[in-house]
Write a protein that holds these residues in place. Structure first.
Motif, PDB file in Angstrom:
ATOM      1  N   THR A   1       7.400  -0.014   0.589  1.00 20.25           N
ATOM      2  CA  THR A   1       6.213   0.566  -0.027  1.00 20.25           C
ATOM      3  C   THR A   1       5.179  -0.536  -0.241  1.00 20.25           C
ATOM      4  O   THR A   1       5.499  -1.730  -0.219  1.00 20.25           O
ATOM      5  N   THR A   2       3.961  -0.105  -0.498  1.00 18.38           N
ATOM      6  CA  THR A   2       2.911  -1.065  -0.840  1.00 18.38           C
ATOM      7  C   THR A   2       3.267  -1.809  -2.118  1.00 18.38           C
ATOM      8  O   THR A   2       2.958  -2.996  -2.269  1.00 18.38           O
TER       9      THR A   2
ATOM     10  N   MET B   1       7.943   0.216   6.831  1.00 20.60           N
ATOM     11  CA  MET B   1       6.778   1.013   6.420  1.00 20.60           C
ATOM     12  C   MET B   1       6.218   1.693   7.667  1.00 20.60           C
ATOM     13  O   MET B   1       5.176   1.320   8.205  1.00 20.60           O
TER      14      MET B   1
ATOM     15  N   ARG C   1       5.740   5.208   8.339  1.00 17.04           N
ATOM     16  CA  ARG C   1       5.401   6.633   8.229  1.00 17.04           C
ATOM     17  C   ARG C   1       4.011   6.923   8.793  1.00 17.04           C
ATOM     18  O   ARG C   1       3.050   6.185   8.514  1.00 17.04           O
TER      19      ARG C   1
ATOM     20  N   VAL D   1       1.410   9.105   7.935  1.00 16.49           N
ATOM     21  CA  VAL D   1       1.143   9.863   6.716  1.00 16.49           C
ATOM     22  C   VAL D   1       0.411  11.160   7.029  1.00 16.49           C
ATOM     23  O   VAL D   1       0.715  12.222   6.467  1.00 16.49           O
TER      24      VAL D   1
ATOM     25  N   GLU E   1       1.159   3.972   8.013  1.00 18.86           N
ATOM     26  CA  GLU E   1       1.612   2.717   7.433  1.00 18.86           C
ATOM     27  C   GLU E   1       1.628   1.643   8.513  1.00 18.86           C
ATOM     28  O   GLU E   1       1.644   1.925   9.711  1.00 18.86           O
TER      29      GLU E   1
ATOM     30  N   THR F   1      -1.222  -3.001   4.721  1.00 15.75           N
ATOM     31  CA  THR F   1      -0.054  -2.136   4.530  1.00 15.75           C
ATOM     32  C   THR F   1      -0.259  -0.726   5.076  1.00 15.75           C
ATOM     33  O   THR F   1       0.711  -0.007   5.315  1.00 15.75           O
ATOM     34  N   ALA F   2      -1.511  -0.316   5.259  1.00 10.84           N
ATOM     35  CA  ALA F   2      -1.786   1.020   5.801  1.00 10.84           C
ATOM     36  C   ALA F   2      -3.189   1.024   6.390  1.00 10.84           C
ATOM     37  O   ALA F   2      -4.014   0.147   6.081  1.00 10.84           O
TER      38      ALA F   2
END
Length: 448
Positions: A46-47, A91, A93, A95, A107, A204-205
């Motif tokens: 996760t972030t 990470m 996904r 989204v 991600e 991160t995304a």
């Protein structure tokens, strides 16, 4: 170590201190090697994991390397002695696919080809197309502003990035850009972080732009040349025409020979070079025919148009094929398209001067070349090959080019920065680095 245990209390089993596991994540696909062992590896999910890891590293002055899939070729993801490795591979996904606005939110660990496939279910595609698309991650592509085969028609990665989520050196999380087509609010921080190679923050995304899949069946074309000057002139003429191809690649005879020996696809070995391209849209056949008319006028021969994309798949095999044949020390330079013939000829001369085989493949449509120098796998051989690479880079600069077109600076090309950038530019980059990473923990000594 007490300090590590404080981070473990936050991350649990997402923090590894296993030496073998750390070593596997402390390397990338470049010739750069770790100078010592990092103390820990973070498998960020996760972030918040990234934020906690960076806050811990910043407080202790621990150098951080960031890794996606490890496909980078500039040494930017290699671990530091006593450092922390942050892996974003988990990470992964997708989204959201927002088909109405032609956007995707992903991600950083999402594989490029996986995003392209997911977009395809909505009749869309993700334009950036690096040769490593089946393995490379979106975060890594953004970090180095990757290019690829479709740059001639769609630009580089930054042209498809609408916004980013970034964790700063002290652990703060920030967001850049917007979901709108137009946005001139404040500084363009999205562009600042795109291509920053992990030196300013950890991406991160991202929210990225998609495009509709062109209707009709694509067409792949090829042509052979007995003279590299004719090939360069043909590329210049094609790029200047109204029939812009989706892809336009050039491979010298040595590259074709090696790729065919690695995995035969039926490509005939040319006298000097082979031009491979693709057209898309309902008029793909017509555009391919018009392009080959231009090619024929510049003495291109053995012309072919096909519905198969096997020629492009062969081009994507260049890096593993060359490595298998002992051509291990690669380079990434760019020149104006009109200088392609000059740099190919210059590379031939450099190969003779150094007494080494040099294979060159190029994203010809945008003037980005990847020469690879033959070398045994020893430090002495690598140094000798690096000398040839330096000469190629200086040649590219003399032709109005750049030391790197898409792979990034990392550690491999750090010594070349001052060859291209003036002192004021280097000072400004260093000032930005100090402002965002005052303790210098993020990918120190690389990129800028």
């Amino acid at each position: 170590m007490r300090e590590i245990e404080s981070l473990r209390s936050v991350l649990g089993d997402r923090l590894s201190t296993d030496a073998a596991e750390i070593d596997a994540f402390a390397r990338d696909s470049s010739r750069a090697q770790p100078e010592g062992m990092p103390v820990a590896l973070v498998h960020a999910e996760t972030t918040a994991d990234v934020s906690a890891a960076l806050a811990w590293a910043d407080a202790g002055g621990v150098p951080v390397s960031v890794r996606g899939a490890g496909t980078g070729l500039s040494g930017g993801a290699v671990g530091y002695p006593g450092g922390l490795v942050i892996s974003l591979a988990r990470m992964n996904r997708i989204v959201e696919i927002d088909a109405g606005n032609r956007l995707a939110t992903v991600e950083a660990g999402v594989i490029t080809a996986d995003l392209d496939a997911a977009a395809g279910e909505h009749g869309l595609f993700f334009p950036p197309d690096p040769a490593s698309a089946k393995w490379s991650t979106i975060g890594g592509n953004i970090a180095v502003n990757a290019g690829g085969l479709r740059c001639v028609s769609h630009g580089v990665t930054t042209d498809s990035v609408a916004g980013l989520e970034v964790v700063l050196a002290d652990g703060r999380v920030m967001h850049t850009g917007s979901r709108t087509r137009k946005n001139v609010t404040g500084y363009d921080l999205t562009s600042l972080f795109t291509g920053s190679e992990g030196t300013l923050g950890v991406i991160t995304a991202a929210t990225v732009r998609l495009k509709p899949i062109p209707p009709g069946e694509p067409r792949t074309f090829r042509a052979s040349f007995d003279d590299i000057g004719d090939a360069g002139a043909a590329v210049t003429a094609v790029v200047a025409s109204e029939n812009t191809p989706e892809v336009l690649e050039l491979m010298d005879a040595l590259s074709v020979e090696i790729i065919e020996s690695f995995q035969p696809s039926g490509i005939p070995v040319p006298g000097a070079a082979i031009l491979v391209g693709q057209t898309v849209g309902r008029d793909a056949q017509e555009k391919a025919e018009k392009i080959l008319e231009i090619v024929r006028a510049h003495r291109g021969g053995d012309l072919e148009i096909s519905a198969s994309d096997s020629l492009l798949e062969a081009r994507r095999l260049a890096n593993p094929a060359l490595t298998a044949q002992g051509l291990r020390v690669s380079c990434d330079v760019g020149v104006p398209v009109t200088e392609l013939a000059a740099i190919f000829r210059g590379i031939d001369e450099i190969a003779r001067q150094h007494g080494r085989r040099i294979s060159t493949v190029a994203h010809a449509g945008d003037g980005n070349l990847h020469p690879t120098v033959e070398a045994d796998d020893t430090p002495e051989e690598h140094r000798a090959a690096e000398a040839a690479i330096d000469d190629i880079t200086r040649l590219a600069l003399s032709l109005g080019g750049t030391v790197t077109g898409e792979h990034g600076v990392g550690s491999v090309k750090k010594h070349e920065l001052s060859w291209q950038l003036d002192a004021a530019t280097l000072d400004v980059q260093a000032a930005i680095k100090r402002a965002l990473d005052p303790r210098g923990i993020l990918t120190p000594g690389r990129g800028i």
